[in-house]
Write an enzyme that holds these catalytic residues in place. Structure first.
Site, mmCIF file in Angstrom:
data_model
loop_
_atom_site.group_PDB
_atom_site.id
_atom_site.type_symbol
_atom_site.label_atom_id
_atom_site.label_comp_id
_atom_site.label_asym_id
_atom_site.label_seq_id
_atom_site.Cartn_x
_atom_site.Cartn_y
_atom_site.Cartn_z
ATOM 1 N N ASP A 75 0.037 -32.796 9.137
ATOM 2 C CA ASP A 75 1.265 -32.118 9.260
ATOM 3 C C ASP A 75 2.126 -32.547 10.314
ATOM 4 O OD1 ASP A 75 3.218 -30.485 8.484
ATOM 5 O OD2 ASP A 75 2.164 -28.765 8.154
ATOM 6 N N ASP B 226 8.160 -27.973 1.530
ATOM 7 C CA ASP B 226 7.464 -26.493 1.488
ATOM 8 C C ASP B 226 8.003 -25.671 0.619
ATOM 9 O OD1 ASP B 226 5.963 -27.210 3.751
ATOM 10 O OD2 ASP B 226 7.155 -26.885 5.338
#
Length: 694
Positions: free
Chosen positions: A441, A498
């Site tokens: 990430d 997301d």
């Protein structure tokens, strides 16, 4: 004197010329020219006249347009000497080296002691042209801007399409009319960015998804880019891509661009898309286990967030496996004192409070359920509330009083000691446990743009990939904030967004297919009520949208009722049965007559089968569905068409459509010109059509 060169494949010709020893320029890029075409005359034919108010000769739109030659637009190079003096390079051609399908153009400026090298390579199978530029000097220089080799844009284009977006809203297409002046986009956030995906499509007049001529471009760099699409006063048009300006903060004797990938299509936007999809999948991505099926993911993030409890995670893992998951990914919260997003980034050691026996018992349970194990890292970031920051505040990138992002700063990846520290922590975990997957990430933008940051991140990834070649890596950056061909040369999957909202995903996936194949694009079945949009969507719609890409689940399976479990098992089983051929399928955007319908066709490479996903994003303006036409089928072949989810027709679908009862056998001609009329449906639903060539 004119010198010419050409690159050819079955789809296109790219031709260049140099006049009187000047830097070459592209004189033709389009459908294949006959072998005996006189390129000298082609070069002469593309010259433009001179009239009042113009220079006596039109400056070349060369591979690197030069301000010193009175070029009236944006130059391809802006550079200063070590003492800050601006240089105005004027290059002459030194050599052109030809190889099978490639050209290396070498130019020099003896007065300023500079060498410019352009490398151009045409892949005859994917039809992608890769272009890079390099500048060399005999002393350190300061670089402001270096464009990859510059290409002309077509005169018959009325508009250009580029890509914008935001968190939970990636891959939104912008259509901008061509007009005198420039369309200038620059991403200075230090990562690829949700907002500025480095891509551009230039459709010629009348081009749609399935037909017409189009040109497309992608800059394969993860650190921020600059794009210029400029129409000059004389009407010529140029396309420039490169690193964001002033990304090179230190003087150097050599600078280079990332590859610019360029595509010409005579088959609409889909021709560009298929070339990019195939090139990325077959030329750029290094697969960890070639030939093995892509596993169904389960990610625990939206089930537990930071609340890690081993018995609960074991229960969730068992339920996920029973639904068809084949890989369990442990997301954020397993390390340090990580109870929320305010602390512990960079303290990559297992939290003994949550895992008193370490990760071993959970991993063993996951393996016993028949799944492999993956884990989340955010290596390039650091919380001020962390052991590492207290020991090495100097390792953080940027000013001490900078604005934080998600309560964190970025580590200075240009420092070898930072990369060594991260490598040691990650490698220790990979050595200690059978982990085959990392979700990598990157949850904040950088405090300032710096190309050395990107190169440092690449170096760490390259080192880990070399030492752990069986570990697959997913690129995630608050969702789709770092998706480009540069990061994908080091990873095998991207987290597109997301947002697990299937309605939002439907459009994002549709647009991302212009550049990305399904095999690398992660898509998960989210919870009944989406955590980022609050929208409630039926399990069938959620499951089939995830099945369009690399399928996974990301919800708490304990919330599912019996019907939802049955639907999810059914769709997952279908995806597993079809994933082998879908891995290499061409993902084609369909031109739906109804703007409320977002439809795509995944076509096997041998043309033997296909699947169509026709999602309804909103209420149609007309009362009955419009026919949906397919694409790229054999006109003479016959295809058996089956509505896979025919049982989903609602009571308001009252007609006696044959597709609701049986299969239909139709020719490719009928399917591509008349099309199929699907049953009526509510918004936020999807039809799935399977086609088999007879």
């Amino acid at each position: 004197m004119i010198r010419t060169w050409r690159l050819d494949d079955a789809r296109q010709t790219l031709a260049l010329s140099s006049t009187d020893g000047r830097m070459p320029q592209v004189i033709y890029w389009g459908p294949p020219l006959p072998e005996g075409e006189n390129l000298d005359d082609v070069a002469e034919a593309c010259q433009i006249d001179v009239t009042g108010g113009m220079l006596d000769e039109n400056p070349d739109l060369s591979l690197c347009p030069e301000a010193a030659r009175s070029f009236p637009g944006q130059p391809g190079l802006i550079v200063r000497d070590a003492d800050g003096t601006p240089l105005l390079p004027k290059f002459t051609l030194r050599d052109v080296q030809t190889d099978d399908g490639s050209l290396t153009v070498i130019c020099e400026d003896t007065a300023n002691r500079l060498t410019y090298t352009a490398e151009i390579a045409l892949d005859p199978e994917t039809h992608v042209i890769a272009l890079t530029a390099r500048l060399n000097s005999d002393r350190p220089l300061h670089l402001h801007w270096l464009a990859a080799p510059v290409l002309p844009a077509p005169q018959t284009a009325d508009e250009m399409i580029d890509v914008a977006g935001r968190w939970c809203g990636e891959f939104q297409l912008n259509r901008t009319p061509w007009s005198p002046g420039i369309r200038y986009r620059e991403n200075r956030t230090g990562r690829t960015g949700h907002e500025h995906f480095p891509g551009l499509i230039v459709p010629c007049r009348g081009a749609i998804n399935a037909s017409g001529q189009a040109y497309a471009f992608h800059y394969g760099w993860s650190g921020g880019h600059r794009m210029i699409a400029e129409e000059l006063p004389d009407g010529r048009r140029q396309i420039q891509f490169g690193h964001a300006a002033r990304m090179e903060t230190a003087p150097a004797t050599e600078f280079a661009t990332a590859p610019l990938y360029a595509v010409y299509s005579s088959d609409g936007l889909n021709g560009c898309a298929v070339s990019f999809q195939r090139h990325l999948r077959d030329r750029i991505v290094t697969w960890t286990k070639p030939g093995t099926p892509r596993p169904v993911h389960y990610n625990c993030w939206e089930a537990v967030y930071f609340d890690h409890d081993v018995p609960k995670l074991k229960d969730i893992a068992s339920r996920a496996a029973s639904l068809g998951a084949e890989r369990f990914v442990l997301d954020d919260g397993w390390f340090g004192q990580r109870d929320d997003d305010t602390s512990s980034l960079s303290d990559w050691e297992v939290d003994p409070r949550k895992y008193p026996e370490g990760l071993g018992p959970l991993i063993d349970h996951v393996h016993a359920e028949g799944m492999s194990f993956g884990i989340w890292f955010e290596p390039e970031m650091i919380n001020p509330d962390s052991n590492l920051y207290r020991a090495h505040p100097d390792w953080a990138l940027g000013a001490e009083d900078q604005i934080l992002g998600r309560q964190q700063k970025a580590l200075n990846m240009a420092l070898p000691e930072v990369r060594d520290f991260l490598y040691d922590r990650i490698a220790a975990l990979l050595h200690a446990h059978p982990i085959d997957y990392i979700k990598w990430d990157h949850n904040r933008v950088l405090p300032m743009p710096d190309a050395t940051q990107t190169r440092g991140s690449y170096a760490l990834l390259d080192r880990l990939r070399a030492d752990f070649p069986q570990v697959e890596i997913e690129s995630c950056a608050s969702g789709g904030g770092r998706i480009d061909f540069g990061i994908l040369s080091r990873t095998q999957r991207v987290w597109l967004s997301d947002s697990n909202d299937a309605l939002e995903r439907l459009l994002m996936q549709h647009n991302a297919a212009l550049f990305l194949p399904a095999a690398v694009t992660g898509s998960h079945v989210g919870p009944r009520t989406c955590h980022t949009s609050g929208r409630m969507l039926d399990i069938e719609f959620r499951a089939w949208v995830a099945a369009q890409r690399h399928m996974g689940f990301e919800m708490d399976p304990r919330e599912l009722d019996a019907r939802e479990e049955a639907v999810l098992r059914d769709v997952t089983s279908w995806w597993k049965d079809n994933r082998d051929w879908m891995y290499a399928a061409d993902n084609l955007r369909l031109d739906a007559a109804d703007p409320a319908v977002i439809a795509e066709q995944q076509l096997a490479t041998d043309g033997s089968r296909f699947v169509v996903f026709a999602g309804k994003a909103r209420t149609s303006t007309q009362i009955a569905p419009r026919p949906l036409t397919l694409t790229r089928l054999d006109p003479q072949a016959r295809y058996r068409i089956t509505l896979r989810n025919r049982g989903s027709a609602k009571a308001l679908s009252r007609g006696k459509l044959a597709l609701k009862e049986r299969s239909l056998d139709l020719t490719g001609t009928a399917l591509m010109h008349q099309g199929l009329t699907l049953p009526w449906s509510f918004p936020e639903s999807i039809w799935v059509l399977e086609g088999q060539r007879l």
